[in-house]
Design a protein around this motif. Structure first.
Motif, short mmCIF file in Angstrom:
data_model
loop_
_atom_site.label_atom_id
_atom_site.label_comp_id
_atom_site.label_asym_id
_atom_site.label_seq_id
_atom_site.Cartn_x
_atom_site.Cartn_y
_atom_site.Cartn_z
N ARG A 553 0.81 -1.21 0.00
CA ARG A 553 0.00 0.00 0.00
C ARG A 553 0.85 1.27 0.00
O ARG A 553 0.39 2.33 -0.41
N GLU A 585 -5.91 -6.55 -4.65
CA GLU A 585 -4.63 -6.38 -3.96
C GLU A 585 -3.47 -6.87 -4.82
O GLU A 585 -2.41 -6.24 -4.88
N VAL A 588 -2.72 -4.21 -7.45
CA VAL A 588 -1.93 -3.10 -6.91
C VAL A 588 -0.46 -3.48 -6.86
O VAL A 588 0.43 -2.71 -7.26
N LYS A 647 -3.85 9.96 -2.02
CA LYS A 647 -4.79 8.85 -2.12
C LYS A 647 -4.88 8.29 -3.54
O LYS A 647 -5.14 7.10 -3.72
N TRP A 664 -3.25 4.38 -9.32
CA TRP A 664 -3.48 3.66 -8.06
C TRP A 664 -4.52 4.42 -7.23
O TRP A 664 -4.41 5.64 -7.05
N ASP A 665 -5.50 3.72 -6.74
CA ASP A 665 -6.48 4.27 -5.80
C ASP A 665 -6.17 3.66 -4.43
O ASP A 665 -6.34 2.46 -4.23
N ARG A 666 -5.72 4.51 -3.50
CA ARG A 666 -5.33 4.02 -2.18
C ARG A 666 -6.37 4.46 -1.15
O ARG A 666 -6.17 5.40 -0.39
N ASP A 667 -7.50 3.76 -1.20
CA ASP A 667 -8.57 3.98 -0.22
C ASP A 667 -9.05 5.43 -0.24
O ASP A 667 -9.21 6.07 0.81
N TYR A 719 -8.12 -0.54 -1.90
CA TYR A 719 -6.90 -0.39 -2.69
C TYR A 719 -7.10 -1.10 -4.03
O TYR A 719 -7.43 -2.30 -4.06
N SER A 721 -5.96 -0.75 -8.59
CA SER A 721 -5.09 -0.11 -9.57
C SER A 721 -5.42 -0.62 -10.97
O SER A 721 -5.83 -1.79 -11.14
#
Length: 730
Positions: A553, A585, A588, A647, A664-667, A719, A721
């Motif tokens: 992450r 996951e 990502v 984020k 990337w989408d990090r929450d 998370y 991507s």
């Protein structure tokens, strides 16, 4: 000024000027980036080299790298131009006859690239007889050098100049911002922009008729050249439509300054200094010293200087024709979140079989392969394969043969610059083979540090590498480096910093020797991850480890910013999907390595068929879309350089016929982000996901041809991507 000349080519031109009573300075720099041609006029003149030797100092009391008395007093002697192997070279000779100092400042310009390298060579020209230290009027000459007293250099720049402004505009420090990188173990590549006025407040110094005395100083000590800060920065002015990029090309101690003179901002670059690194170099009559190099680019904006430094790195690498350059092969390494330095035949053979099935091309056995004790850290140094870890008839050769028989290149981890305190080599090598201070070997975390100036140290390492290549067929080495020796060594050196610099250069020479003996050998540069990402190192390696970060992450920021320091095709960012992970996951993880040097770990042999298929598909997509173009692509950031806690992040590669962008989408909170793809504005374009491209939620994308933006809807709440292919229509 009365005298001058211009030098360069259509991509970049430097204008030099000087007077009978004034040093050589750079009057302007002109650079071409595609259709853009920009010029920075440097009305505020700074000598092309600034240096301080014992017995001299600054002509303004300060601790800057500029305003040195010797820099001001050096006068033009002559210059010479040449060209070799596509690199133009200019040598400018300047001298201070009273101080018995000659300096040759060298510029190297790869043809067609708007970025140049520069360094200086200082020579003590004192005659065999003592020089006059008193002039005819009876006045003591403080800079005169006696033959029986060495010229002791304490600092010397490889580049110093003002920032300048476009022709007809007035220079203004407030027009600029500095883009700098902070580094740490597990937290590499934290880039940030700072307006220069935040560093240098308005002080009304013009009323004193004296330039300000302070500077913004960025310093690295010892051998982790990117252990705290980057030896690279970008100075950009959107108002002026100008951007500078500079990098110090050194695998040891360095310093760069930016600051304010009343008339303009300035930048100055150097290797080790006396005040920062305990460095001094003594030159007897006729002796010379050459600085570490630096390189400088000028363009219209941030994207332009990134294009320039990317082209420069490819042009100036030391093995330009290495077989791995144009088609960087896919790597599996057994360490990260997997075997963790505990390799055995039983653990390796299932991984080797699984790696071959998914399309891996290089398989590297990481640390511990030499250790019989179960404590691999302090036992490094002899580099003989363990018999307890590999108990079969063939020993470790059984495992390496299995890698080769599966169609992959065998690789091994090696930490060549250290000897563990429990290694047999600690007693076999003499003290002179190690860094020492005050008669004691330098010890850091149960390791002695080899001094590569030592013939015994060099012979030992040459024997190790040649044996592993010739007897075992190793075709890939991961060279790691997990300690540093502090300020340096006092053995056979003028100062601690002098001993360190000598070792730094000897290490690079040793790596060059490895390449000469084994030209097809692939070398990875790892230093506790990305702690030595300087160009002196990366110009000699085919792969660069970007981090030891184990949390998938956190890794995207490191991976996305890595091409600020290394070529995209070198950037080995770990992907470590596991059998316990879901598809998002795993995506990502894989997308973190996808637009760099594909660098895989994880227990792929424990995965389900569906999970393993996902890995196999990602490698197939990489070989189709990334591998053929990455060695000719340019990095860009459609959402700007990402911050550590952002984020949503995006990183792209611009290839000749298409672009690739990973998001990337990090929450995040979800919503639509606008990717800047201005290069395709006014054209139709198709945007399609290439990994993952099925079995996952679709991210809607809208192309705005008028503004050259792609609106990508990210899901948020977790998370995830995607990597997209952007193909413009002609």
């Amino acid at each position: 000024m009365a005298n001058g000349f211009s030098w360069g080519d259509d991509a970049l031109t430097l204008r030099f000027e000087w007077g009978d009573d004034a040093p050589v300075t750079i009057a302007s720099v002109t650079a071409k980036d595609g259709a853009n041609t920009v010029t920075s006029v440097l009305d505020h003149r700074i000598p092309i080299v600034e240096l301080e030797v014992a017995g001299t100092g600054h002509w303004i009391a300060c601790d800057k790298l500029i305003h040195t008395t010797l820099g001001r007093d050096l006068r033009y002697v002559g210059h010479h131009e040449s060209e070799e192997r596509g690199v133009k070279r200019l040598d400018i000779d300047v001298a201070d006859t009273a101080a018995h100092v000659d300096v040759t400042v060298t510029y190297e310009l790869p043809v067609g690239v708007p970025m140049f390298r520069t360094y200086a060579t200082i020579t003590n020209t004192a005659a065999a007889a003592a020089a006059d230290t008193i002039d005819p009027t009876g006045t003591v000459n403080p800079t005169a050098t006696r033959a029986d007293v060495p010229l002791s250099i304490e600092q010397v720049t490889n580049w110093a100049s003002a920032f300048g402004a476009p022709e007809g505009q007035k220079a203004d420090l407030a027009a600029w911002e500095s883009i700098e990188g902070k580094y740490d173990w597990l937290a590499e590549g934290r880039w940030h922009a700072t307006p220069l006025r935040d560093y240098f407040p308005v002080m009304a110094q013009q009323l004193t008729n004296v330039d300000p005395r302070g500077e913004h100083r960025v310093v690295s000590t010892s051998t982790w050249s990117t252990g705290r800060f980057a030896p690279l920065a970008v100075m950009e002015s959107k108002r002026f439509g100008l951007a500078w990029l500079f990098q110090i090309e050194h695998n040891g101690a360095w310093r760069w300054d930016i600051g304010e003179d009343t008339e303009d901002a300035y930048m100055a670059l150097t290797g080790p200094t006396n005040v920062d690194h305990g460095w001094a170099k003594n030159l007897g009559p006729g002796e010379s010293f050459t600085t570490v190099p630096a390189s400088v680019a000028l363009a219209a904006d941030f994207d332009g200087v990134v294009r320039a430094v990317t082209a420069y790195r490819r042009a100036m690498r030391t093995q330009p024709n290495h077989i791995d350059n144009d088609k960087p092969r896919v790597i599996f390494n057994d360490y990260m979140n997997t075997i963790y330095g505990d390799p055995t035949t039983a653990k390796e053979l299932p991984l080797i079989a699984a790696a071959a099935k998914v399309g891996i091309e290089i398989f590297c056995i990481d640390c511990g392969w030499y250790d019989d004790t179960g404590n691999w850290w302090p036992s490094v140094g002899e580099w003989l394969p363990s018999t307890t870890r590999f108990p079969g008839k063939g020993g470790m050769k059984e495992v390496i043969d299995a890698i080769r028989d599966a169609g992959m290149v065998p690789g091994l981890w090696l930490e060549p610059e250290v000897i563990g305190v429990k290694s047999p080599m600690a007693a076999k090598l003499p003290d002179s083979a190690f860094f020492q201070r005050n008669g004691h070997r330098v010890v850091e975390q149960e390791r002695y540090v080899l001094d590569l100036r030592s013939p015994e140290a060099r012979r030992h390492l040459d024997t190790v590498v040649d044996r592993l290549v010739d007897d075992y067929g190793v075709g890939y080495f991961k060279f790691d480096y997990n300690v540093q020796p502090g300020m340096g060594t006092d053995v056979d050196s003028d100062s601690l910093g002098d001993g360190l610099l000598g070792h730094n250069r000897a290490y690079l020479d040793w790596v060059d020797g490895v390449h000469r003996r084994h030209p097809d050998l692939i070398l990875e540069n790892c230093s506790s991850g990305g702690m030595r990402e300087d160009f002196a190192q990366t110009s000699r390696f085919q792969v660069q480890s970007t981090s030891d970060q184990q949390d998938f992450r956190l890794y995207p920021t490191i991976a996305a910013t890595a091409p600020m320091m290394v070529l995209p095709e070198q950037a080995g960012s770990w992907a470590y999907p596991q059998s316990t992970m879901g598809v998002e996951e795993s995506a990502v993880n894989i997308n973190t390595t996808f637009l760099g040097r594909y660098f895989l770990s994880g227990y792929i042999n424990r995965m389900s068929d569906e999970q393993r298929t996902l890995v196999e598909e990602s490698i197939a997509r990489y070989k189709t879309y990334v591998q053929p173009v990455i060695a000719h692509a340019t990095p860009f950031w459609p959402l700007g350089l990402p911050g550590w806690n952002d984020k949503v992040l995006a990183y792209g590669l611009a290839a000749p016929d298409y672009a690739l962008v990973t998001v990337w989408d990090r929450d995040s909170d979800g919503g639509t982000v606008a990717l800047d793809l201005a290069r395709y504005a006014g054209r139709k374009a198709t945007i399609t996901p290439i990994f993952p491209d099925h079995g996952v939620e679709t991210w809607p994308v809208h192309w705005d041809a008028v503004h050259g933006t792609a609106g990508v809807q990210v899901p948020g709440d977790g998370y995830a991507s995607r990597t997209f292919l952007i193909r413009p229509e002609n």
